[in-house]
Design an enzyme around this catalytic site. Structure first.
Site, PDB file in Angstrom:
ATOM      1  N   CYS A 136       0.024   2.475  -1.143  1.00 45.74           N
ATOM      2  CA  CYS A 136      -0.630   3.714  -0.927  1.00 45.74           C
ATOM      3  C   CYS A 136      -0.330   4.401   0.585  1.00 45.74           C
ATOM      4  O   CYS A 136      -0.206   5.677   0.560  1.00 45.74           O
ATOM      5  CB  CYS A 136      -2.280   3.423  -1.005  1.00 45.74           C
ATOM      6  SG  CYS A 136      -3.151   4.787  -1.260  1.00 45.74           S
ATOM      7  N   CYS A 137      -0.485   3.676   1.370  1.00 43.58           N
ATOM      8  CA  CYS A 137      -0.147   4.420   2.730  1.00 43.58           C
ATOM      9  C   CYS A 137       1.281   4.737   2.844  1.00 43.58           C
ATOM     10  O   CYS A 137       1.453   5.693   3.291  1.00 43.58           O
ATOM     11  CB  CYS A 137      -0.431   2.970   3.867  1.00 43.58           C
ATOM     12  SG  CYS A 137      -2.106   2.789   4.453  1.00 43.58           S
ATOM     13  N   CYS A 219      -8.950   6.469   6.169  1.00 44.99           N
ATOM     14  CA  CYS A 219      -9.394   7.060   5.027  1.00 44.99           C
ATOM     15  C   CYS A 219     -10.652   6.438   4.518  1.00 44.99           C
ATOM     16  O   CYS A 219     -10.967   5.223   4.667  1.00 44.99           O
ATOM     17  CB  CYS A 219      -8.228   6.741   3.791  1.00 44.99           C
ATOM     18  SG  CYS A 219      -6.723   7.560   4.050  1.00 44.99           S
ATOM     19  N   CYS A 222     -10.903   2.853   2.940  1.00 46.24           N
ATOM     20  CA  CYS A 222     -10.273   1.840   3.754  1.00 46.24           C
ATOM     21  C   CYS A 222     -10.980   1.717   4.945  1.00 46.24           C
ATOM     22  O   CYS A 222     -10.177   0.956   5.987  1.00 46.24           O
ATOM     23  CB  CYS A 222      -8.867   1.870   4.001  1.00 46.24           C
ATOM     24  SG  CYS A 222      -7.888   2.006   2.156  1.00 46.24           S
ATOM     25  N   CYS A 245      -1.110   1.059   9.150  1.00 44.63           N
ATOM     26  CA  CYS A 245      -0.784   1.742   7.941  1.00 44.63           C
ATOM     27  C   CYS A 245       0.680   1.805   7.660  1.00 44.63           C
ATOM     28  O   CYS A 245       1.264   2.065   6.797  1.00 44.63           O
ATOM     29  CB  CYS A 245      -1.282   3.463   8.292  1.00 44.63           C
ATOM     30  SG  CYS A 245      -0.567   4.198   9.599  1.00 44.63           S
TER      31      CYS A 245
HETATM   32 FE1  SF4 Z   1      -4.359   4.805   0.807  1.00 45.55          FE
HETATM   33 FE2  SF4 Z   1      -6.320   3.628   2.148  1.00 45.55          FE
HETATM   34 FE3  SF4 Z   1      -3.581   4.015   3.301  1.00 45.55          FE
HETATM   35 FE4  SF4 Z   1      -5.454   6.068   3.010  1.00 45.55          FE
HETATM   36  S1  SF4 Z   1      -5.748   4.154   4.582  1.00 45.55           S
HETATM   37  S2  SF4 Z   1      -3.403   6.064   2.465  1.00 45.55           S
HETATM   38  S3  SF4 Z   1      -6.390   5.612   1.182  1.00 45.55           S
HETATM   39  S4  SF4 Z   1      -4.472   2.690   1.630  1.00 45.55           S
END
Ligand code: SF4
Length: 254
Positions: A136-137, A219, A222, A245
C-alpha cells in the site's frame, strides 16, 4: 502557489504540474559538505544545501518536524517546491495543516501529488493497508514521489527527520550520501523539546492532532496516538511489523 497532480490511474497523465519554472540549475553533488555539528544553526545547513544544490526539493508530510523545517527553510531563502503525497488516507487535520501552511508561505510552491485520491479510487484494494501495508505504501506514497522526482531530477532533498524520533533514526547524519541523490537533514540533532519550543515561539500551524498525542502523523488507518514513554513514531503501523513507509529507508528510498 498551489499545484495539484493526479496519477495516470486517475486520468491525470504524466506527473507534470504546470506552470513550473524549468529546472535549469543542476546541483553540484560533488560539493563536499562542511563539518556540521549539533550546535550548527539549521538555517546555515539549508543555505549550504541551496548553494551546493540549487535544484534542492523538499518533500513534506507536515508533521511537527516538517513544519519547523519549512519555516527555517523559508527564512534561509528556500523558494522551491514543498511536495506532499496525498495517499487518499490522510486525516482531514493534515490536509487543513497543508492549506494553512500554503497561506502562510506564499513564496513557496505547494505541490500535491496524487491529488484527489481517496480510499475507493481504485488505485489499490481499499483494505490493502491491512493485508499488505508495504504494498500500500509503495503504491500510494513511494511510487508517486519516485516518479515525480524522476521527472524533476533534483540532486538533493531537504528532509525533516531527527534522531530522537525513533531508535531506528538514531544515526541520521546531517548529509546522507548514496542512492539517487543526497538527503540533507538540518534537524538531525534537534530534540522534540526544541521543535515544540520553536513552533510555539513562531506560532507555527502545527497539526492539531499532535496535541492529542499523535506525535508522528501518517495515514489514519496506520497511525495512533503514542503512549507515555514511547518513541514519537511508535504510533505508526503499530502492531504491523513496519516502522517506515519506504521513502527514506530500503531499496527504493528517495
Ligand atoms: Fe497505505 Fe497505511 Fe501506507 Fe497510508 S500509511 S499508504 S494507508 S499502508
Amino acid at each position: 502557489m498551489t499545484a495539484e497532480v493526479r496519477t495516470p490511474e486517475q486520468g491525470g497523465g504524466p506527473l507534470t504540474t504546470e506552470p513550473r519554472a524549468p529546472r535549469s540549475a543542476p546541483g553540484h553533488a560533488d560539493a563536499s559538505a562542511p563539518a556540521f555539528g549539533p550546535e550548527t544553526d539549521p538555517r546555515d545547513i539549508i543555505r549550504w544545501a541551496l548553494a551546493a544544490h540549487p535544484d534542492l526539493l523538499m518533500p513534506s508530510a507536515f508533521n511537527l518536524n516538517g513544519v519547523v523545517l519549512l519555516d527555517l527553510a523559508a527564512q534561509a531563502g528556500y523558494r522551491g517546491e514543498v511536495v506532499f503525497v496525498d495517499t487518499g488516507y490522510h486525516f482531514p487535520e493534515t490536509l487543513a495543516t497543508r492549506d494553512r501552511l500554503e497561506s502562510r508561505y506564499p513564496e513557496l510552491t505547494f505541490v500535491t501529488l496524487n491529488a484527489g485520491a481517496s480510499p475507493d479510487d481504485g488505485q489499490t484494494p481499499p483494505d490493502l493497508y491491512a493485508s499488505d501495508p508495504d504494498a500500500c505504501c509503495a503504491a500510494r506514497k513511494v511510487d508517486p514521489l519516485q516518479r515525480y522526482l524522476k521527472e524533476q531530477g533534483p540532486s538533493a532533498l531537504l528532509n525533516a527527520r531527527s534522531r530522537d524520533q525513533a531508535s531506528t533514526r538514531a544515526d541520521i547524519p546531517f548529509v546522507e550520501e548514496g542512492g539517487a541523490r543526497r538527503r540533507v537533514n538540518p534537524l538531525a540533532h534537534w530534540t522534540r523539546e526544541q521543535l515544540e519550543a520553536y513552533a510555539a515561539e513562531h506560532d507555527l500551524p502545527v497539526n492539531p492532532l499532535y496535541f492529542d498525542g499523535f506525535l508522528s502523523i501518517g495515514c489514519w488507518p496506520c497511525t495512533r496516538a503514542v503512549k507515555p514513554g514511547e518513541d514519537a513514531r511508535a504510533g505508526r503501523w503499530a502492531g504491523k511489523g513496519k516502522t517506515e513507509c519506504g521513502l527514506w529507508q530500503g531499496e527504493n528510498k528517495l
